[in-house]
Write a protein that holds these residues in place. Structure first.
Motif, PDB file in Angstrom:
ATOM      1  N   ARG A 615       4.752   3.136  -9.064  1.00 46.63           N
ATOM      2  CA  ARG A 615       5.744   2.695  -8.085  1.00 46.63           C
ATOM      3  C   ARG A 615       5.334   3.083  -6.663  1.00 46.63           C
ATOM      4  NH1 ARG A 615      11.236   4.923 -10.498  1.00 46.63           N
ATOM      5  NH2 ARG A 615       9.844   6.115 -11.867  1.00 46.63           N
ATOM      6  N   LEU A 616       4.732   4.246  -6.497  1.00 46.67           N
ATOM      7  CA  LEU A 616       4.255   4.623  -5.160  1.00 46.67           C
ATOM      8  C   LEU A 616       3.107   3.714  -4.727  1.00 46.67           C
ATOM      9  CD1 LEU A 616       4.333   8.544  -5.248  1.00 46.67           C
ATOM     10  CD2 LEU A 616       5.937   6.972  -4.142  1.00 46.67           C
ATOM     11  N   ALA A 617       2.244   3.344  -5.656  1.00 49.28           N
ATOM     12  CA  ALA A 617       1.158   2.420  -5.317  1.00 49.28           C
ATOM     13  C   ALA A 617       1.719   1.059  -4.925  1.00 49.28           C
ATOM     14  CB  ALA A 617       0.202   2.286  -6.493  1.00 49.28           C
ATOM     15  N   LEU A 618       2.762   0.619  -5.603  1.00 52.81           N
ATOM     16  CA  LEU A 618       3.398  -0.647  -5.246  1.00 52.81           C
ATOM     17  C   LEU A 618       4.053  -0.545  -3.868  1.00 52.81           C
ATOM     18  CD1 LEU A 618       4.198  -3.496  -6.066  1.00 52.81           C
ATOM     19  CD2 LEU A 618       6.200  -2.543  -7.228  1.00 52.81           C
ATOM     20  N   ALA A 619       4.695   0.590  -3.592  1.00 52.70           N
ATOM     21  CA  ALA A 619       5.290   0.786  -2.261  1.00 52.70           C
ATOM     22  C   ALA A 619       4.211   0.757  -1.183  1.00 52.70           C
ATOM     23  CB  ALA A 619       6.044   2.119  -2.222  1.00 52.70           C
ATOM     24  N   ARG A 620       3.053   1.322  -1.468  1.00 52.70           N
ATOM     25  CA  ARG A 620       1.948   1.294  -0.502  1.00 52.70           C
ATOM     26  C   ARG A 620       1.506  -0.142  -0.226  1.00 52.70           C
ATOM     27  NH1 ARG A 620      -2.449   5.266  -2.223  1.00 52.70           N
ATOM     28  NH2 ARG A 620      -2.563   3.894  -4.019  1.00 52.70           N
ATOM     29  N   ALA A 621       1.554  -0.986  -1.247  1.00 54.10           N
ATOM     30  CA  ALA A 621       1.112  -2.366  -1.067  1.00 54.10           C
ATOM     31  C   ALA A 621       2.084  -3.181  -0.225  1.00 54.10           C
ATOM     32  CB  ALA A 621       0.916  -3.030  -2.432  1.00 54.10           C
ATOM     33  N   VAL A 622       3.385  -2.903  -0.315  1.00 53.12           N
ATOM     34  CA  VAL A 622       4.369  -3.752   0.363  1.00 53.12           C
ATOM     35  C   VAL A 622       4.868  -3.152   1.663  1.00 53.12           C
ATOM     36  CG1 VAL A 622       5.087  -4.680  -1.863  1.00 53.12           C
ATOM     37  CG2 VAL A 622       6.352  -2.765  -0.875  1.00 53.12           C
ATOM     38  N   VAL A 623       4.443  -1.942   2.017  1.00 55.17           N
ATOM     39  CA  VAL A 623       5.027  -1.280   3.185  1.00 55.17           C
ATOM     40  C   VAL A 623       4.732  -2.038   4.475  1.00 55.17           C
ATOM     41  CG1 VAL A 623       3.020   0.220   3.602  1.00 55.17           C
ATOM     42  CG2 VAL A 623       5.296   0.975   4.313  1.00 55.17           C
ATOM     43  N   GLY A 624       3.626  -2.757   4.539  1.00 53.63           N
ATOM     44  CA  GLY A 624       3.274  -3.447   5.778  1.00 53.63           C
ATOM     45  C   GLY A 624       3.670  -4.895   5.833  1.00 53.63           C
ATOM     46  N   ASP A 625       4.511  -5.380   4.899  1.00 52.09           N
ATOM     47  CA  ASP A 625       4.873  -6.801   4.840  1.00 52.09           C
ATOM     48  C   ASP A 625       3.625  -7.665   4.937  1.00 52.09           C
ATOM     49  OD1 ASP A 625       7.614  -6.532   4.528  1.00 52.09           O
ATOM     50  OD2 ASP A 625       7.940  -6.307   6.679  1.00 52.09           O
ATOM     51  N   PRO A 626       2.734  -7.589   3.957  1.00 52.83           N
ATOM     52  CA  PRO A 626       1.438  -8.266   4.077  1.00 52.83           C
ATOM     53  C   PRO A 626       1.575  -9.781   4.042  1.00 52.83           C
ATOM     54  CG  PRO A 626       1.736  -7.435   1.853  1.00 52.83           C
ATOM     55  CD  PRO A 626       2.880  -6.895   2.672  1.00 52.83           C
ATOM     56  N   ARG A 627       0.618 -10.450   4.674  1.00 54.99           N
ATOM     57  CA  ARG A 627       0.562 -11.916   4.644  1.00 54.99           C
ATOM     58  C   ARG A 627       0.171 -12.400   3.253  1.00 54.99           C
ATOM     59  NH1 ARG A 627       1.012 -16.545   4.268  1.00 54.99           N
ATOM     60  NH2 ARG A 627       0.149 -18.244   5.512  1.00 54.99           N
ATOM     61  N   PHE A 628      -0.784 -11.695   2.625  1.00 55.61           N
ATOM     62  CA  PHE A 628      -1.227 -12.021   1.271  1.00 55.61           C
ATOM     63  C   PHE A 628      -1.106 -10.757   0.424  1.00 55.61           C
ATOM     64  CE2 PHE A 628      -3.428 -14.910   4.101  1.00 55.61           C
ATOM     65  CZ  PHE A 628      -3.252 -16.149   3.497  1.00 55.61           C
ATOM     66  N   LEU A 629      -0.674 -10.936  -0.809  1.00 56.00           N
ATOM     67  CA  LEU A 629      -0.431  -9.799  -1.686  1.00 56.00           C
ATOM     68  C   LEU A 629      -1.126 -10.046  -3.027  1.00 56.00           C
ATOM     69  CD1 LEU A 629       1.128  -7.102  -1.906  1.00 56.00           C
ATOM     70  CD2 LEU A 629       3.063  -8.389  -2.816  1.00 56.00           C
ATOM     71  N   VAL A 630      -1.890  -9.054  -3.478  1.00 52.59           N
ATOM     72  CA  VAL A 630      -2.591  -9.137  -4.756  1.00 52.59           C
ATOM     73  C   VAL A 630      -2.121  -7.970  -5.612  1.00 52.59           C
ATOM     74  CG1 VAL A 630      -4.818  -9.110  -5.922  1.00 52.59           C
ATOM     75  CG2 VAL A 630      -4.597 -10.256  -3.713  1.00 52.59           C
ATOM     76  N   LEU A 631      -1.482  -8.271  -6.733  1.00 52.52           N
ATOM     77  CA  LEU A 631      -0.927  -7.246  -7.617  1.00 52.52           C
ATOM     78  C   LEU A 631      -1.545  -7.409  -8.994  1.00 52.52           C
ATOM     79  CD1 LEU A 631       2.858  -7.537  -6.627  1.00 52.52           C
ATOM     80  CD2 LEU A 631       1.137  -6.004  -5.669  1.00 52.52           C
ATOM     81  N   ASP A 632      -2.161  -6.341  -9.492  1.00 54.39           N
ATOM     82  CA  ASP A 632      -2.779  -6.367 -10.814  1.00 54.39           C
ATOM     83  C   ASP A 632      -1.866  -5.648 -11.795  1.00 54.39           C
ATOM     84  OD1 ASP A 632      -4.346  -6.409 -13.022  1.00 54.39           O
ATOM     85  OD2 ASP A 632      -6.039  -5.323 -12.168  1.00 54.39           O
ATOM     86  N   ASP A 633      -1.035  -6.431 -12.471  1.00 53.74           N
ATOM     87  CA  ASP A 633      -0.093  -5.898 -13.463  1.00 53.74           C
ATOM     88  C   ASP A 633       0.633  -4.675 -12.913  1.00 53.74           C
ATOM     89  OD1 ASP A 633       1.263  -5.904 -15.814  1.00 53.74           O
ATOM     90  OD2 ASP A 633      -0.313  -4.978 -17.011  1.00 53.74           O
ATOM     91  N   PRO A 634       1.394  -4.838 -11.820  1.00 58.29           N
ATOM     92  CA  PRO A 634       1.948  -3.678 -11.112  1.00 58.29           C
ATOM     93  C   PRO A 634       3.097  -2.991 -11.828  1.00 58.29           C
ATOM     94  CG  PRO A 634       2.797  -5.707 -10.170  1.00 58.29           C
ATOM     95  CD  PRO A 634       1.800  -6.117 -11.216  1.00 58.29           C
ATOM     96  N   LEU A 635       3.585  -3.563 -12.930  1.00 60.11           N
ATOM     97  CA  LEU A 635       4.762  -2.992 -13.594  1.00 60.11           C
ATOM     98  C   LEU A 635       4.452  -2.506 -14.999  1.00 60.11           C
ATOM     99  CD1 LEU A 635       7.281  -5.825 -12.564  1.00 60.11           C
ATOM    100  CD2 LEU A 635       6.578  -3.815 -11.260  1.00 60.11           C
ATOM    101  N   SER A 636       3.182  -2.331 -15.322  1.00 59.62           N
ATOM    102  CA  SER A 636       2.809  -2.034 -16.709  1.00 59.62           C
ATOM    103  C   SER A 636       3.302  -0.676 -17.173  1.00 59.62           C
ATOM    104  CB  SER A 636       1.283  -2.099 -16.857  1.00 59.62           C
ATOM    105  OG  SER A 636       0.659  -1.133 -16.016  1.00 59.62           O
ATOM    106  N   ALA A 637       3.512   0.290 -16.260  1.00 60.24           N
ATOM    107  CA  ALA A 637       3.886   1.646 -16.671  1.00 60.24           C
ATOM    108  C   ALA A 637       5.382   1.909 -16.526  1.00 60.24           C
ATOM    109  CB  ALA A 637       3.098   2.676 -15.843  1.00 60.24           C
TER     110      ALA A 637
END
Length: 753
Positions: A615-637
Motif C-alpha cells: 500500500r505504501l508503494a501504491l501511495a508512492r506511485a499516485v502521490v504525484g498525480d502522474p500522467r501515465f501510471l503502470v501498476l504491476d498487480d498492485p493489490l496482490s498482498a
C-alpha cells in the motif's frame, strides 16, 4: 607453485544461479564478456592500471607531491648518518677528541629528530586529501550504479558491487597513502645509497649489487602469479559479501525452513576457499621475502669480510668501512620492503580493475531532441516545451467520444507516431473491442483546487494526446541464450488517453517485462513505444520518469520514514499530497505508527507487513498525480476488504490518468475500461471483460481457474456485481491541466520476467 584449483577456477567458471544453500559464483565483467562468446580483454600492466587513478588524484596532486618530497628528504637524511659516523671514527674517535665525539652525537640526534618529524609531516599531508579521493571514487561509483540499466544489475551479484564500493576503495586509499609514496621514496633511497656505496669503495659496492639481477627476475615472476591470486581473492570477497547479504535479508526464510546449518555450511565452504587463496598469496610473498632478505644479507656478509681484509691490509680506513656498512644497513629496509610494496601494488591494481569494470560499463543512450520533449510536454500538461509543472489534481473536462480519443496527434507528434517497418512482418491479428466503456460505478472526479487552464492550452493538450502505444514491440533479454525465442514478439497495443487497460496473462507470459519497458527499465529490441505520439526512446529518462509512475508487485521500501518513502514519487509534494496518497492506497495505518509518517520503516521495510508495504508503494506511485501510471498487480498482498477499499479509491485516480494495470483477479480487472490478453509474448485479444469471457477460452481459464475454460455462464462474475460489461457512457481523458509525476523509476523493486 600454481594457485589452488578452486580459487583459480573462480575467475573462469560460469555463474550458477543463487540457491538457498549454494553461494553465487563470481559474475564479473571479464567473465560476463567471456560467457557472451567474446575473448576477455587483455590485462593491463600494473603501472598502466594504477595510472587510471590519476583523474581522481589530480585535484590533490600538490599535497601528494609535497608529501612525497618530504618523505624523500627524510629518507635521504637517513643516508647522511653513515657519513657523520665516518667523520667521527676517522676524526674525533681516532684523535681522542671528546668534544668532537659530543658534537657528532648531537648532530646524529638532530638528524634523527628531523627525520621522524618529516615522516610525521608526510602522514599529515596525505591523510585528508586521500580520504577525499576515496569519497570521490565511492560517490562516482554509486552515481554510475544508479544510472546503469536494470539489465546490468540483473547480471551482477550485489555482493560484488558492495565489495567494490567498500573494501576495494579502502585498499586503494591505503595504497595511495603508503605504498605509492614509498615506491618512489625507496627507489630514490636505493639509487642514492648505491651511488654513495660506489663512491666510498667501488669494489665493495659491486659485491653488494650482485643480487640485483636475480631479484629483478624473481620479482617479475612473483608479479605474474600474485596478480592472478589477488584477483581471485578480491572476487571471492565479493562472493562472500553476497552470501552474507542474502543471509541477512533472507533470515526469515532461512529460519522458517530451518536452513541455518546449510547456510552456515555454504558460508564456511566459501570462506575456506577464500582462506586457501589468501594462504597461497602468503606463501608467494613469503618465498619472495625469503629470497629478498637472504641474497642481500649474503652480499653484505661478503662485503664485510672483504672490507675487513682491506682494513687489515691498510688499503681501507676503518671509518670508511663503518660508513660503508652503515649505508648498507640503511638500505636494508628499502630493499626488504620491495616484496610488501609489490604485493600491495598488485592488490591495488586488482582493486582498480574491479572499480573501473563498473565505471567503464557504457551507459544507455539518453539523448532526445528538443522537439521530442516538447511534444510530450504539450501532450502532458498543455504547455508546449514546459518542464514538469506544479503538482495538481486533474481538472475534469467534457467527455470525448471514442473517435476523438482515437484521433491522431498533429504536427511533429503525428510524424513521430508513424511506426517503422515491422521486422519480420506483422504479428497475428488481434481482435479489439471498438468501444471504450466507463468503469462501473466509478465516482465523478472531484473538482480540482488548481485554476483551470486557458482554453487554448486545453485544445493543444487534447489535440496532441494519443495515450500509450506499443507498436510491433519486441524484446529479448540481453543474457538470453542464442536462438531462444524473444520474450515479447510483435506486441501492438493502444491505451487511449484517460483509459485504463488491464493486462492479463498466464505466469511467464511477459506481463511484468512489458510494464518494465514503459519507464525504460529495459530497452525494446524491436518496434517502439510512444507517449502521446512521441517515441520514448527520444525522451531523456528524467523527463520520461516524470511522466510515468510505477508500482511493482514486489514493493521496495528504503531505510527512511514512511513519509520520505511515499514522497519519493513526487518532487516538491507536501503533506497534503502525502495524506491524499495514503488515503487512496488505504495506508492510513501510517498515522497510527509510533511516530506517524515520521516512523522509520527499516531496511526493505521488513518492520511492516507485506500488505502495508504494498500500500505504501501504491501511495508512492499516485502521490504525484502522474500522467501515465503502470501498476504491476498492485493489490496482490491485500485482503479482500482492504482490496475493495483501495479499488474504490483507485477509480478516482484512474479516471484522470492513462494506466496499464497487470491483473490476476477479476476484481482488479474490473478497474479497467478494456482488457488485453497476453499469451506467449503476444497480445492475442483486446476487449471488455465480458466480451473476452464470451469469446476467449484462455481468458475464461485465467479468470475462473478452470483448466477446461468453462462456458461464459459459469465464468466468474456472470450475473454478479463483479462480472459482465461495464455500464455507463464511455469515459474519456480530462481536457484540463494534467499533472506530472517525478520520481525514481523502478523504485518498487527491480524487474520480473
Amino acid at each position: 607453485m600454481p594457485p589452488p584449483t578452486d580459487s583459480a577456477a573462480a575467475l573462469t567458471a560460469p555463474a550458477a544461479p543463487a540457491a538457498l544453500t549454494e553461494p553465487q559464483t563470481p559474475q564479473d565483467g571479464p567473465e560476463a564478456v567471456e560467457r557472451a562468446g567474446e575473448p576477455p580483454a587483455p590485462r593491463r600492466s600494473t603501472v598502466r592500471t594504477l595510472l587510471r587513478l590519476w583523474p581522481y588524484v589530480r585535484p590533490v596532486r600538490a599535497r601528494l607531491f609535497t608529501a612525497a618530497g618530504v618523505a624523500v628528504t627524510a629518507s635521504c637524511l637517513g643516508l647522511v648518518i653513515p657519513l657523520v659516523l665516518k667523520w667521527m671514527v676517522d676524526g674525533p674517535v681516532a684523535a681522542g677528541d671528546p668534544g668532537g665525539v659530543w658534537l657528532g652525537g648531537g648532530l646524529l640526534f638532530l638528524l634523527g629528530i628531523t627525520e621522524a618529524g618529516l615522516f610525521g609531516l608526510r602522514r599529515w599531508l596525505v591523510a585528508r586529501p586521500l580520504a577525499g579521493v576515496e569519497a570521490a571514487m565511492r560517490a562516482n561509483l554509486y552515481r554510475r550504479l544508479q544510472r546503469l540499466p536494470v539489465a546490468f544489475h540483473d547480471r551482477w551479484p550485489s555482493g560484488q558491487l558492495l565489495s567494490r564500493a567498500t573494501t576495494d576503495l579502502q585498499l586503494l586509499r591505503m595504497f595511495l597513502a603508503f605504498p605509492l609514496t614509498f615506491l618512489l621514496v625507496n627507489s630514490v633511497t636505493i639509487l642514492a645509497g648505491c651511488a654513495i656505496l660506489l663512491s666510498q669503495e667501488w669494489t665493495l659496492g659491486l659485491v653488494l649489487l650482485a643480487p640485483v639481477l636475480p631479484l629483478v627476475v624473481l620479482c617479475s615472476l612473483f608479479e605474474a602469479r600474485y596478480s592472478l591470486a589477488a584477483r581471485t581473492a578480491r572476487d571471492q570477497v565479493g562472493d562472500l559479501t553476497t552470501v552474507v547479504e542474502e543471509g541477512v535479508l533472507g533470515i526469515r526464510v532461512i529460519k522458517g525452513f530451518g536452513r541455518h546449518r546449510s547456510q552456515a555450511r555454504a558460508f564456511r565452504e566459501l570462506s575456506d576457499r577464500l582462506r586457501g587463496t589468501e594462504l597461497y598469496k602468503a606463501r608467494l610473498l613469503a618465498g619472495l621475502l625469503a629470497v629478498i632478505v637472504t641474497l642481500p644479507e649474503l652480499a653484505l656478509g661478503a662485503a664485510l669480510v672483504l672490507g675487513t681484509v682491506q682494513v687489515s691490509e691498510g688499503t681501507l680506513s676503518a671509518g670508511t668501512l663503518v660508513a660503508f656498512l652503515s649505508t648498507a644497513l640503511a638500505l636494508r629496509w628499502p630493499v626488504e620492503s620491495i616484496g610488501f610494496l609489490l604485493a600491495m601494488s598488485q592488490d591495488s591494481a586488482t582493486a582498480t580493475e574491479r572499480h573501473f569494470e563498473v565505471v567503464d560499463t557504457p551507459l544507455p543512450e539518453d539523448t532526445a531532441g528538443p522537439e521530442g520533449a516538447a511534444a510530450v510536454s504539450a501532450g502532458s500538461d498543455g504547455r508546449p516545451g514546459d518542464g514538469p509543472g506544479p503538482v495538481s489534481s486533474p481538472v475534469p473536462g467534457p467527455e470525448k467520444s471514442p473517435a476523438s480519443a482515437e484521433s491522431a496527434p498533429s504536427g511533429e507528434a503525428r510524424a513521430a507516431e508513424t511506426p517503422p517497418a515491422a521486422p519480420g512482418g506483422p504479428g497475428p491479428a488481434v481482435r479489439q473491442e471498438p468501444e471504450q466503456r466507463s468503469r462501473a460505478g466509478a465516482p465523478t472526479p472531484a473538482p480540482s483546487s488548481a485554476p483551470a487552464r486557458a482554453s487554448t492550452a486545453t485544445a493543444t493538450a487534447t489535440a496532441t494526446a494519443d495515450g500509450l502505444r506499443f507498436e510491433n514491440v519486441e524484446f529479448r533479454y540481453p543474457d538470453a541464450p542464442a536462438g531462444a525465442p524473444a520474450t515479447l514478439r510483435g506486441v501492438d497495443l493502444h491505451i487511449r488517453p484517460g483509459e485504463t487497460m488491464a493486462l492479463v496473462g498466464a505466469t511467464g507470459s511477459g506481463k511484468t517485462t512489458l510494464t518494465a519497458l514503459v519507464p525504460r527499465l529495459y530497452e525494446v529490441t524491436g518496434g517502439r513505444i510512444t507517449l502521446d505520439g512521441t517515441d520514448i526512446a527520444r525522451l531523456p529518462r528524467t523527463r520520461l520518469r516524470e511522466l510515468i509512475a510505477v508500482a511493482f508487485e514486489d514493493p521496495t521500501l528504503f531505510s527512511a520514514t514512511v513519509g520520505e518513502n511515499v514522497l519519493m514519487g513526487a518532487d516538491g509534494a507536501g503533506e497534503e499530497q502525502l495524506n491524499r496518497a495514503l488515503a487512496v492506497a488505504q495506508a492510513e495505518f501510517a498515522h497510527a505508527l509510533p511516530h506517524g509518517v515520521r516512523t522509520q520503516v527499516g531496511e526493505q521495510g521488513l518492520s511492516l507487513s507485506g500488505g502495508q508495504r504494498q500500500r505504501l508503494a501504491l501511495a508512492r506511485a499516485v502521490v504525484g498525480d502522474p500522467r501515465f501510471l503502470v501498476l504491476d498487480d498492485p493489490l496482490s498482498a491485500l485482503d479482500v476488504h482492504t482490496e475493495a477499499l483501495v479499488e474504490a479509491a483507485l477509480r478516482r485516480i484512474l479516471s484522470g490518468t492513462t494506466a496499464l494495470v497487470v491483473a490476476h483477479r477479476p476484481s482488479t480487472v474490473l478497474l479497467a475500461d478494456r482488457v488485453a490478453l497476453l499469451s506467449g509474448g503476444r497480445i492475442t485479444a483486446v476487449g471488455t471483460h465480458r466480451d473476452l469471457l464470451r469469446r476467449e477460452p484462455e481468458y475464461r481459464t485465467l479468470m475462473s481457474g478452470d483448466p477446461a475454460g468453462g462456458p461464459p455462464e459459469h465464468a466468474p462474475g456472470k450475473g454478479s456485481p463483479h462480472g459482465g460489461a461495464h455500464s455507463g457512457a464511455p469515459s474519456s481523458a480530462p481536457t484540463g491541466a494534467v499533472p506530472t509525476h517525478r520520481g525514481p523509476a523502478g523504485a518498487d523493486g527491480g524487474t520480473h520476467r
